[in-house]
Design an enzyme around this catalytic site. Structure first.
Site, PDB file in Angstrom:
ATOM      1  N   LYS A 250       4.126 -16.779 -45.329  1.00 36.93           N
ATOM      2  CA  LYS A 250       2.798 -17.290 -45.053  1.00 36.93           C
ATOM      3  C   LYS A 250       1.507 -16.271 -45.324  1.00 36.93           C
ATOM      4  O   LYS A 250       0.624 -16.309 -46.135  1.00 36.93           O
ATOM      5  CB  LYS A 250       2.652 -17.886 -43.893  1.00 36.93           C
ATOM      6  CG  LYS A 250       3.539 -18.965 -43.563  1.00 36.93           C
ATOM      7  CD  LYS A 250       3.407 -19.601 -41.988  1.00 36.93           C
ATOM      8  CE  LYS A 250       3.543 -18.852 -40.834  1.00 36.93           C
ATOM      9  NZ  LYS A 250       5.101 -18.462 -41.187  1.00 36.93           N
ATOM     10  N   THR A 251       1.677 -15.064 -44.806  1.00 37.85           N
ATOM     11  CA  THR A 251       0.549 -14.010 -44.672  1.00 37.85           C
ATOM     12  C   THR A 251       0.735 -13.568 -46.065  1.00 37.85           C
ATOM     13  O   THR A 251      -0.263 -13.282 -46.531  1.00 37.85           O
ATOM     14  CB  THR A 251       1.017 -12.954 -43.637  1.00 37.85           C
ATOM     15  OG1 THR A 251       1.009 -13.306 -42.059  1.00 37.85           O
ATOM     16  CG2 THR A 251       0.005 -11.993 -43.593  1.00 37.85           C
TER      17      THR A 251
ATOM     18  N   ARG B  69      11.014 -11.537 -35.092  1.00 36.39           N
ATOM     19  CA  ARG B  69      10.584 -10.317 -35.649  1.00 36.39           C
ATOM     20  C   ARG B  69      11.646  -9.507 -36.164  1.00 36.39           C
ATOM     21  O   ARG B  69      11.037  -8.562 -36.854  1.00 36.39           O
ATOM     22  CB  ARG B  69       9.839  -9.854 -34.234  1.00 36.39           C
ATOM     23  CG  ARG B  69       8.778 -10.405 -33.544  1.00 36.39           C
ATOM     24  CD  ARG B  69       7.821 -10.882 -34.328  1.00 36.39           C
ATOM     25  NE  ARG B  69       7.777 -12.470 -34.918  1.00 36.39           N
ATOM     26  CZ  ARG B  69       7.264 -12.984 -35.998  1.00 36.39           C
ATOM     27  NH1 ARG B  69       6.430 -12.237 -36.614  1.00 36.39           N
ATOM     28  NH2 ARG B  69       7.618 -14.296 -36.140  1.00 36.39           N
TER      29      ARG B  69
ATOM     30  N   GLN C  49       5.439 -21.602 -33.716  1.00 33.56           N
ATOM     31  CA  GLN C  49       5.030 -20.399 -33.180  1.00 33.56           C
ATOM     32  C   GLN C  49       3.733 -20.515 -32.309  1.00 33.56           C
ATOM     33  O   GLN C  49       2.984 -19.503 -32.357  1.00 33.56           O
ATOM     34  CB  GLN C  49       4.797 -19.267 -34.501  1.00 33.56           C
ATOM     35  CG  GLN C  49       6.277 -18.668 -35.009  1.00 33.56           C
ATOM     36  CD  GLN C  49       5.919 -17.893 -35.993  1.00 33.56           C
ATOM     37  OE1 GLN C  49       5.591 -16.933 -35.803  1.00 33.56           O
ATOM     38  NE2 GLN C  49       6.104 -18.113 -37.277  1.00 33.56           N
TER      39      GLN C  49
ATOM     40  N   ASP D   1      -5.191 -17.151 -41.158  1.00 33.39           N
ATOM     41  CA  ASP D   1      -3.542 -16.894 -40.734  1.00 33.39           C
ATOM     42  C   ASP D   1      -3.361 -17.393 -39.529  1.00 33.39           C
ATOM     43  O   ASP D   1      -4.519 -17.537 -38.600  1.00 33.39           O
ATOM     44  CB  ASP D   1      -3.481 -15.356 -40.871  1.00 33.39           C
ATOM     45  CG  ASP D   1      -1.925 -14.958 -41.126  1.00 33.39           C
ATOM     46  OD1 ASP D   1      -1.089 -15.938 -41.173  1.00 33.39           O
ATOM     47  OD2 ASP D   1      -1.818 -13.896 -40.954  1.00 33.39           O
ATOM     48  N   GLU D   2      -2.210 -17.644 -39.191  1.00 30.23           N
ATOM     49  CA  GLU D   2      -1.694 -18.248 -37.630  1.00 30.23           C
ATOM     50  C   GLU D   2      -2.725 -19.379 -37.228  1.00 30.23           C
ATOM     51  O   GLU D   2      -3.230 -19.174 -36.149  1.00 30.23           O
ATOM     52  CB  GLU D   2      -1.923 -16.917 -36.727  1.00 30.23           C
ATOM     53  CG  GLU D   2      -1.253 -15.699 -37.075  1.00 30.23           C
ATOM     54  CD  GLU D   2       0.071 -15.660 -36.724  1.00 30.23           C
ATOM     55  OE1 GLU D   2       0.781 -16.764 -36.334  1.00 30.23           O
ATOM     56  OE2 GLU D   2       0.893 -14.611 -37.159  1.00 30.23           O
TER      57      GLU D   2
HETATM   58  P1  ATP Z   1       5.182 -14.983 -39.465  1.00 34.58           P
HETATM   59  O1  ATP Z   1       5.352 -16.527 -39.242  1.00 34.58           O
HETATM   60  O2  ATP Z   1       6.029 -14.205 -38.573  1.00 34.58           O
HETATM   61  O3  ATP Z   1       3.710 -14.504 -39.464  1.00 34.58           O
HETATM   62  P2  ATP Z   1       4.912 -15.062 -42.310  1.00 34.58           P
HETATM   63  O4  ATP Z   1       5.327 -16.277 -42.871  1.00 34.58           O
HETATM   64  O5  ATP Z   1       3.604 -14.747 -42.459  1.00 34.58           O
HETATM   65  O6  ATP Z   1       5.755 -14.576 -41.052  1.00 34.58           O
HETATM   66  P3  ATP Z   1       5.490 -12.774 -44.120  1.00 34.58           P
HETATM   67  O7  ATP Z   1       5.044 -11.696 -42.911  1.00 34.58           O
HETATM   68  O8  ATP Z   1       4.085 -12.958 -44.907  1.00 34.58           O
HETATM   69  O9  ATP Z   1       5.808 -14.027 -43.377  1.00 34.58           O
HETATM   70  O10 ATP Z   1       6.538 -12.359 -44.910  1.00 34.58           O
HETATM   71  C1  ATP Z   1       7.852 -11.884 -44.417  1.00 34.58           C
HETATM   72  C2  ATP Z   1       8.372 -10.746 -44.956  1.00 34.58           C
HETATM   73  O11 ATP Z   1       8.996 -11.252 -46.248  1.00 34.58           O
HETATM   74  C3  ATP Z   1       7.348  -9.692 -45.516  1.00 34.58           C
HETATM   75  O12 ATP Z   1       8.055  -8.495 -45.254  1.00 34.58           O
HETATM   76  C4  ATP Z   1       7.134 -10.221 -46.690  1.00 34.58           C
HETATM   77  O13 ATP Z   1       6.622  -9.018 -47.546  1.00 34.58           O
HETATM   78  C5  ATP Z   1       8.450 -10.658 -47.436  1.00 34.58           C
HETATM   79  N1  ATP Z   1       8.291 -11.592 -48.478  1.00 34.58           N
HETATM   80  C6  ATP Z   1       7.636 -12.652 -48.283  1.00 34.58           C
HETATM   81  N2  ATP Z   1       7.773 -13.526 -49.503  1.00 34.58           N
HETATM   82  C7  ATP Z   1       8.623 -12.705 -50.320  1.00 34.58           C
HETATM   83  C8  ATP Z   1       9.006 -12.770 -51.682  1.00 34.58           C
HETATM   84  N3  ATP Z   1       8.724 -14.005 -52.484  1.00 34.58           N
HETATM   85  N4  ATP Z   1       9.831 -11.911 -51.925  1.00 34.58           N
HETATM   86  C9  ATP Z   1      10.017 -10.762 -51.397  1.00 34.58           C
HETATM   87  N5  ATP Z   1       9.592 -10.620 -50.113  1.00 34.58           N
HETATM   88  C10 ATP Z   1       8.815 -11.461 -49.584  1.00 34.58           C
HETATM   89 MG    MG Z   2       2.501 -14.105 -40.828  1.00 35.40          MG
END
Ligand code: ATP
Ligand code: MG
Length: 719
Positions: free
Chosen positions: A35-36, A603, A251, A220-221
């Protein structure tokens, strides 16, 4: 630059979110699904492909640290540094707005942010003037109540009296508090948001300006936005701006602080033509870790429902360690970390998470003993320290003598004979004549209405501050900091505080000067002092510790949101601790605890340790808790018990009254000490129990595990 690089590193659903043209986009997806990452790439896409100016973009993150990271990641992606884009937390952005429009917002130009400690002190002081008994009306509760009202967007005038004594009392405090903040020119954290919202509500032209400016808002969040933040977003978005929100209902962990997960549901209704995108592939964790996370969160009933999968392999099992007590737990974690580092891994790739702040002390002690550098993320390691707060208060008074909170903090530090009675008299005078404490003190000194000694002491304090703030415009921030710690007498005070503690305090004060020097180098426009004080207050709200040394990260589960680490420990997975005992009777809060467990587990990237202590001293008393229900929900196939706790030699007749958390004084041994036993070999002392000839000692032996021995006959020697 080749735009494909923005899309290359994304899956199809992520690409859809990044490139969507719809007025509003909602990415609803589980942890670690990117997402981020989508937000970062979407901003880069807007700038690079849609030729949107960074100036027209506003991005909201959950912490100041994540704002900085987001900016860096966009810079990297675009290969240039962005200017003009607003990236920050809701609080940071609101602060920025209020700084620009302080007059319209009804503030003073140099308004100060009241941190949570200062706020509590003010509430206490007001309760005293209202003659309210602290035992009956705990000030912390009043503070919490006021903040809650503000998070809901309610000022005292909005709240109806019902005749209920509790409500009437809280309202009295709230009214008095509002009046005082206005008079002092200070503003608390919740007020930042509310005031910024009011600013837009009251001044259509200001709102128009920002609506015309920001073409894109990204959040975000999103699941942890509160009522005021949501209203703020809606107002700013108006009916032209594109809005992108990303979040995960699983979350949502700040319900207790007014966050409303329902905002996710309202979003589709309130923001037109929403493009809802779900991401289901997790890129962060091994499948064992994900399996545990899914199993834990599945038990919640109120979910929008989604399941994560990963292409990553199973990875290692989740390790479960049953510690004998919290010292054993901490020592075990320190051992694992030691091994991790000896394998060539970085320390900052590891995090220790815990449910309550108080758990950190023992963990810290074990890390110190094992010589493992650590950092408390969000633990106010620096700016929370007493001596630093005192020095900052001097700086605040130097900047603005009418800053009453700061005035109160330093008026008699170092002690200069201005006692509680004198201070009471100043307060009373200030109240009657509706002036600041400074002005009241001046009046008292010149009217000669106070006894000689007290008046002289006060007069010399006023003189001192006048001298310290002289020529402020022509000195640098570094010189001002030097003045604040030297001329104030603080350094001298701590020099007299003998031993390690005094020395540490002096080092901290010196570090403050270093911090000022770094800050001075960074700011482009003068004066630096007010900017520095604002930054410190905002950072403290964010609870950051920002050193560059490679260190293990310690933090509460709440502060871990959004972060990821190859190695994660969750310490204290015990009933009553996690889930927290306060949540056990309320289904809603228990679900929030479960989401917190989900946040914690997700995490971890490669390896997750869950540890619990069979016996733990919490707030001074021993307690025996069973293993957390969250651990019991994890399928046993993915767990490996490091030591089955039944094999621990556990005394069966522990009567609480005979338990004695003796420190081992007079036994010749200390907690954590390495010892040798003629039969069992080397071990570490975990605990002492009882005193006198029956005193027993708990030892973790390297070869045979934990043994409980009678001290008098155990024939232990120091190893
Ligand atoms: P959270 O809910 O914990 O905030 P999130 O959904 O925001 O998580 P991110 O932090 O954006 O998730 O991504 C999680 C990890 O996966 C990061 O290390 C990110 O770089 C990696 N990632 C996300 N998408 C891809 C992709 N398409 N290919 C490779 N790595 C990815
Ligand atoms: Mg995130």
């Amino acid at each position: 630059m080749d735009v494909t690089s923005i899309l290359d590193q994304l899956n199809v659903a992520q690409q859809e979110a990044v490139t969507s043209d719809r007025r509003s986009v909602l990415v609803l997806a589980g942890a670690g699904s990117g997402k981020t990452r989508v937000l970062v790439h979407r901003i880069a896409w807007k700038i690079q492909v849609d030729s949107i100016s960074p100036y027209a973009i506003l991005a909201v993150t959950f912490t100041n640290k994540s704002s900085r990271e987001m900016r860096e990641r966009i810079d990297q992606l675009l290969g240039m540094s962005l200017r003009g884009m607003w990236v920050g937390t809701f609080h940071g952005l609101a602060h920025r707005l209020l700084k620009a429009h302080w007059r319209e917002a009804g503030l003073r130009e140099n308004f100060q942010i009241l941190d949570s400690d200062d706020q509590l002190r003010l509430v206490k002081r007001l309760m005293k003037t209202l003659d309210l008994d602290e035992a009956r009306w705990p000030p912390r509760q009043a503070q919490w109540w006021i903040n809650n009202q503000k998070d809901e967007g309610l000022r005292a005038a909005h709240i109806q009296e019902t005749g209920d004594l509790q409500l009437t009392t809280m309202l009295r405090i709230y009214r008095e508090y509002e009046a005082n903040c206005a008079q002092l020119g200070v503003i608390d954290f919740a007020e930042l948001l509310l005031r910024a919202l009011d600013l837009w509500r009251q001044y259509a032209d200001i709102l128009d300006h920002y609506q015309a400016r920001f073409k894109h808002i990204l959040v975000d969040e999103f699941q942890d936005t509160n009522a005021v933040q949501y209203a703020w977003l809606r107002l700013l978005a108006g009916n032209k701006c594109q809005v992108t929100a990303v979040g995960d209902d699983d979350q949502s962990i700040y319900g207790w602080r007014g966050a409303k997960v329902e905002n996710i549901l309202s979003y589709e209704r309130d923001f037109e033509a929403t493009h809802v995108i779900r991401l289901e592939q997790n890129y962060r964790s091994t499948s064992n870790i994900l399996c545990a996370a899914n199993a834990v969160i599945e038990k919640n009933s109120e979910r929008l429902g989604k399941k994560l999968w990963t292409e990553a392999g199973e990875g290692e099992p989740i390790a479960l360690y049953a510690a004998f007590n919290e010292h054993d737990e901490a020592r075990y974690i320190a051992d694992r970390l030691h091994q991790w580092v000896s394998e060539g891994q970085r320390r900052d790739a590891a995090a220790i998470l815990y449910r309550s702040n108080a758990q950190s002390r023992v963990l810290e002690a074990a890390l110190l003993q094992a010589d493992i550098p650590y950092r408390i993320y969000g633990g106010q390691r620096f700016y929370e320290r007493l001596e630093i707060k005192n020095a900052l208060a001097y700086l605040r008074v130097m900047l603005n003598v009418n800053d009453d909170t700061a005035f109160e903090r330093v008026v008699n530090i170092p002690p200069r004979g201005i006692g509680e009675r004198t201070i009471d008299a100043i307060r009373q005078h200030a109240r009657q004549s509706e002036t600041s404490l400074w002005a009241a003190s001046e009046a008292i000194v010149s009217s000669q209405s106070m006894a000689g000694r007290a008046r002289n002491a006060l007069a010399s304090f006023l003189q001192l501050i006048n001298k310290m703030s002289q020529g402020l415009e022509s000195t640098t921030l570094i010189e001002q900091a030097e003045t604040a710690i030297q001329q104030s007498g603080l350094i001298e005070l701590y020099r007299r505080e003998k031993g390690e503690r005094g020395r540490a305090r002096i080092e901290n004060l010196e570090e403050l000067v270093a911090a000022c020097s770094n800050f001075q180098a960074e700011v482009s426009d003068e004066p630096a002092l007010p900017q520095f004080l604002d930054q410190v207050a905002l950072d403290a709200g964010d609870r950051q510790a920002g050193e560059d040394q490679d260190a293990v990260q310690l933090m509460t589960l709440h502060s871990a949101k959004g972060l990821e680490f190859p190695l994660v420990f969750i310490a204290g997975v015990e009933e009553n601790l996690f889930p927290h005992k306060m949540s056990l009777d309320e289904p809603g809060r228990l679900e929030e605890e479960r989401r917190l467990a989900y946040v914690g587990i997700t995490r971890a990237m490669q390896k997750l340790y869950l540890t619990f202590a069979e016996c733990r001293t919490i707030y001074g008393s021993e307690s025996y808790n069973s293993i957390s229900r969250f651990v019991r929900d994890i399928p046993s196939e993915v767990i490996e018990e490091v030591r089955i706790h039944n094999t621990v030699a556990r005394p069966t007749s522990y009567a609480k009254s005979t338990m004695h958390s003796d420190t081992g004084e007079a036994t010749g041994f200390g907690l954590g000490q390495q010892i040798r036993h003629p039969i069992y070999g080397e071990g570490v002392i975990l605990n002492f129990e009882g005193i006198g000839p029956r005193a027993r000692v708990h030892v973790q032996f390297e070869q045979v595990g934990i043994k409980i021995l009678i001290l008098a006959s155990a024939k232990l020697t120091a190893a």
